[in-house]
Design a protein around this motif. Structure first.
Motif, short mmCIF file in Angstrom:
data_model
loop_
_atom_site.label_atom_id
_atom_site.label_comp_id
_atom_site.label_asym_id
_atom_site.label_seq_id
_atom_site.Cartn_x
_atom_site.Cartn_y
_atom_site.Cartn_z
N GLY A 124 14.35 -15.01 -38.26
CA GLY A 124 14.08 -15.67 -39.53
C GLY A 124 12.63 -16.14 -39.62
O GLY A 124 11.88 -16.07 -38.65
N LYS A 157 22.87 -13.26 -48.18
CA LYS A 157 22.06 -12.55 -47.18
C LYS A 157 22.89 -12.21 -45.95
O LYS A 157 24.00 -12.74 -45.75
N ARG A 206 22.47 -10.47 -41.60
CA ARG A 206 21.58 -10.06 -40.51
C ARG A 206 21.59 -8.55 -40.38
O ARG A 206 22.65 -7.92 -40.45
N SER A 242 16.94 -9.51 -37.91
CA SER A 242 16.26 -10.22 -38.98
C SER A 242 17.21 -10.43 -40.16
O SER A 242 18.21 -9.72 -40.31
N TYR A 243 16.88 -11.41 -40.98
CA TYR A 243 17.66 -11.65 -42.20
C TYR A 243 17.23 -10.65 -43.27
O TYR A 243 16.04 -10.37 -43.45
N ARG A 244 18.21 -10.14 -44.00
CA ARG A 244 17.95 -9.28 -45.14
C ARG A 244 18.73 -9.81 -46.33
O ARG A 244 19.88 -10.23 -46.20
N HIS A 253 13.79 -11.79 -52.10
CA HIS A 253 13.78 -11.07 -50.82
C HIS A 253 13.23 -11.94 -49.71
O HIS A 253 13.74 -11.95 -48.59
N SER A 284 14.96 -14.40 -46.35
CA SER A 284 14.49 -14.28 -44.97
C SER A 284 14.28 -15.63 -44.30
O SER A 284 14.09 -15.70 -43.09
N ASN A 327 12.00 -4.93 -47.19
CA ASN A 327 13.34 -5.48 -47.35
C ASN A 327 14.22 -4.56 -48.16
O ASN A 327 15.38 -4.31 -47.82
#
Length: 476
Positions: free
Chosen positions: A59, A119, A121, A126-128, A280, A284, A373
């Motif tokens: 993040g 959202k 992972r 990573s977060y999307r 986006h 994150s 993203n």
């Protein structure tokens, strides 16, 4: 080509989007109880409380998310876009920029809260998230989410071209540097940053954006103080011009329609509220408090800084310079440079060129972050796809510097309108969820630090990522 682009732009903006943006912003403002006024302090507190908060793996911090979103919002729209709005819509266009920003704060809260809520992972940890996710998960329309992702990638690439085009124009006007040379230099710098990935973009934005915005606003504030006697008259021109009462302006720039259309259009280009870009990055961020609405407050603050602060600073500087006379033929960056030259002398064009270089440069970096993203939604966290996307945005950055201003801004308007048309409908359909998140946050804040409890929202079961929002017992 130019005729096709202009026709599409005028149709989308003239018949739907201008009024759609205002209507959507007004709807969210009313449904959220004028959240941008009643909870303005929460925007500051949420950001301040997140200072020094460590990042979860994959993040970015709330402050970095604010910086990247500001890097996207605070760009040529604040320097070139304001000048274009004044040239085509007169002083009244600034009033409508304020209106679309005030309403846009509520819209931005809505889309960023939804982005946080839905959202997930990705494979690389990573977060999307973003409109593609709340379209797919919230509305149950994954195919439309993918369509949005494709449109978004093209929009991000065009936005990068717009920024490099503005840099080239400013450098040519200040130093007579060839657009070819500028294109090579800018694309080279973009390559250095974007090839370093999201973490490098976040670090660059975290340091560059506050510095550049602070210096720019400070200079314009000094100019405003030095010309304080003109401010009441300018404010009167802005308000009366918004409703077509400035007869002295004459022509198209004196009409309410011109002021409204150009103020809203350039206002959206600057703050991007409702467009679907900032969500986006909002997705994150590691929220603090651990609640989707927290990042909604942060992104609403971003809209305020971009338009109410930075755009207004540019407008005051131009309107107090005396260059906006009835015989003025200057537009875009040339108008802003002439205004700075009137106030600061020979160093004016140089200052504008430097400001645009920093503003537009960081916007290009954030545009890539948004595109990455969106690409991950279509192809997953594929290193080859990410590399290809980086090479394409480097190429479009170079090519944008060589194109005509009208072409790149026209393309940006068309893609921007297409994205906003989809995103506005979607967030309106999900407005009940937005209101529920806002009420839950505000209610909890009265007694303790807010934290999302999925047990209180059974309707979200199966739609949100349990690994992100579920309790330990939920995660198993």
């Amino acid at each position: 080509m130019d005729m096709i682009i202009n026709t599409a732009s005028e149709y989308l903006w003239g018949y739907f989007l201008t009024y759609g943006l205002l209507a959507a912003g007004a709807y969210f403002t009313l449904r959220l109880g004028f959240l941008q006024l009643r909870h303005a302090g929460e925007m500051i507190r949420t950001l301040a409380s997140a200072k020094g908060v460590g990042r979860e793996e994959g993040g970015i911090s709330p402050f970095q998310a604010l910086s990247i979103s500001l890097a996207s919002r605070v760009g040529t729209g604040n320097i070139v876009g304001v000048a274009v709005a004044l040239y085509l819509g007169g002083a009244g266009a600034i009033f409508w920029m304020w209106v679309v920003a005030f309403l846009g704060m509520a819209t931005s809260f809505a889309e960023s809260t939804l982005a946080q809520l839905y959202k997930t992972r990705s494979e690389d940890g990573s977060y999307r998230g973003g409109p593609e996710f709340y379209i797919a998960r919230g509305l149950g329309l994954p195919w439309l989410g993918k369509v949005f992702a494709v449109l978004f990638i093209f929009t991000g690439l065009v936005f990068g071209a717009v920024q490099s085009n503005s840099i080239a124009g400013a450098m040519n006007g200040a130093f007579a540097v060839s657009p070819l040379v500028t294109g090579l230099v800018v694309s080279g710098l973009v390559a250095i940053v974007v090839l370093g990935g999201m973490s490098r973009i976040a670090v660059v934005a975290e340091f560059v954006v506050p510095f550049m915005a602070g210096v720019y606003v400070l200079v314009t504030l000094v100019v405003a103080v030095m010309n304080a006697g003109q401010l009441p008259g300018i404010l009167g021109d802005i308000v009366s011009g918004a409703f077509g009462l400035n007869e002295a302006a004459g022509g198209a720039a004196g009409s309410m329609t011109a002021a409204l259309m150009n103020g809203v259009r350039r206002g959206l280009f600057s703050n991007e509220a409702g467009l679907g870009t900032a969500p986006h990055i909002a997705a994150s961020a590691t929220p603090n408090p651990h609640h989707p609405a927290a990042q909604g407050f942060v992104q609403a603050l971003s809209v305020f800084i971009d338009t109410i602060v930075v755009c207004t600073a540019t407008a005051i500087l131009i309107l107090t310079s005396g260059v906006m006379g009835p015989d003025n033929t200057l537009n875009g960056v040339e108008l802003t440079q002439a205004a700075f030259n009137a106030h600061l002398g020979g160093m004016g064009p140089t200052f504008v060129a430097a400001a645009i270089f920093l503003f537009a440069g960081t916007t290009i970096f954030s545009s890539y972050a948004f595109c990455e993203n969106a690409a991950a939604i279509l192809f997953g966290s594929n290193p080859m796809v990410q590399l290809g996307l980086k090479l394409v945005i480097i190429a479009t950055t170079f090519g944008g510097a060589l194109q005509a201003v009208a072409l790149v801004f026209g393309l940006a308007d068309v893609f921007m309108a297409s994205l906003a048309s989809i995103n506005l409908v979607v967030i309106l359909l999900l407005s009940g969820t937005v209101r529920a998140m806002a009420q839950d946050y505000v209610t909890q804040r009265k007694t303790h630090t807010p934290r999302l409890d999925l047990n209180a929202f059974p309707q979200l079961r199966g739609k949100v990522d349990q690994e992100v929002w579920g309790t330990r017992s939920d995660r198993g």
